[in-house]
Design an enzyme around this catalytic site. Structure first.
Site, PDB file in Angstrom:
ATOM      1  N   GLU A  20      35.879  37.921  45.824  1.00  0.00           N
ATOM      2  CA  GLU A  20      36.960  37.785  44.849  1.00  0.00           C
ATOM      3  C   GLU A  20      36.477  37.019  43.625  1.00  0.00           C
ATOM      4  O   GLU A  20      36.293  35.804  43.677  1.00  0.00           O
ATOM      5  CB  GLU A  20      38.161  37.049  45.455  1.00  0.00           C
ATOM      6  N   GLU A  32      50.116  37.335  45.785  1.00  0.00           N
ATOM      7  CA  GLU A  32      49.591  35.968  45.849  1.00  0.00           C
ATOM      8  C   GLU A  32      50.073  35.250  44.591  1.00  0.00           C
ATOM      9  O   GLU A  32      49.436  35.296  43.550  1.00  0.00           O
ATOM     10  CB  GLU A  32      48.069  35.959  45.915  1.00  0.00           C
TER      11      GLU A  32
END
Length: 176
Positions: free
Chosen positions: A70, A168
């Site tokens: 990520e 998120e």
């Protein structure tokens, strides 16, 4: 970073760096593991990361675990994460060339960097495994900021993404 993000980073770094630590995988048994890309911007950092990720991806192949890199635009203690753009992350995934390493694309971080989603993802969607979303500014729920969510979703569909979108974000509304 949150305690959860720090824990994931520590755990991912620990079992990627320690090839003898097979007991951890048996205890946790994850199918996906997110790898945050470090805190130091140094010459050779990508090469070192590549070596660690190759070792980790090769080892994880036998346990059926998908490692997700990520790219995160975050400054901690004055240091920028060394893999902080989607292009850098995709280049690293491509260089490692392992079916067990893919990119976790974060719409929020990409927007913070001012990246053109279509430009950075076009022709490289096969290197992604998951996409997570939050609005900007503030990393709040989609629809509370400035991102055009109809455009985001239509672009992802046009580029060929068929997976789920993970949420998120920092909630702004009280729980029901």
């Amino acid at each position: 970073p949150t305690l959860a993000a720090t824990t994931v980073t520590v755990l991912a770094s620990w079992f990627i760096a320690d090839a003898a630590n097979d007991d951890l995988m048996r205890v946790i048994g994850p199918s996906l593991v997110a790898l945050l890309p470090g805190l130091w911007l140094t010459v050779g950092a990508m090469e070192l990361a590549g070596g660690s990720i190759i070792a980790g991806a090769s080892r994880l192949m036998y346990g059926g675990v998908q490692l997700l890199l990520e790219p995160v635009h975050m400054v901690i203690g004055g240091q920028l994460m060394y893999c902080h753009t989607v292009r850098q992350g995709l280049d690293l995934v491509e260089a490692v060339d392992s079916p067990n390493l893919r990119l976790l694309y974060d719409v929020y971080h990409s927007a913070v960097m001012g990246e053109d989603m279509e430009a950075v993802l076009s022709g490289r969607m096969h290197l992604l495994h998951h996409i997570q979303v939050a609005d900007m500014p503030g990393r709040n729920e989609p629809g509370t900021g400035t991102l055009d969510w109809a455009k985001v979703v239509s672009t992802l569909k046009r580029l060929g993404y068929e997976g789920a979108l993970g949420l998120e974000y920092r909630p702004t509304m009280a729980p029901a």
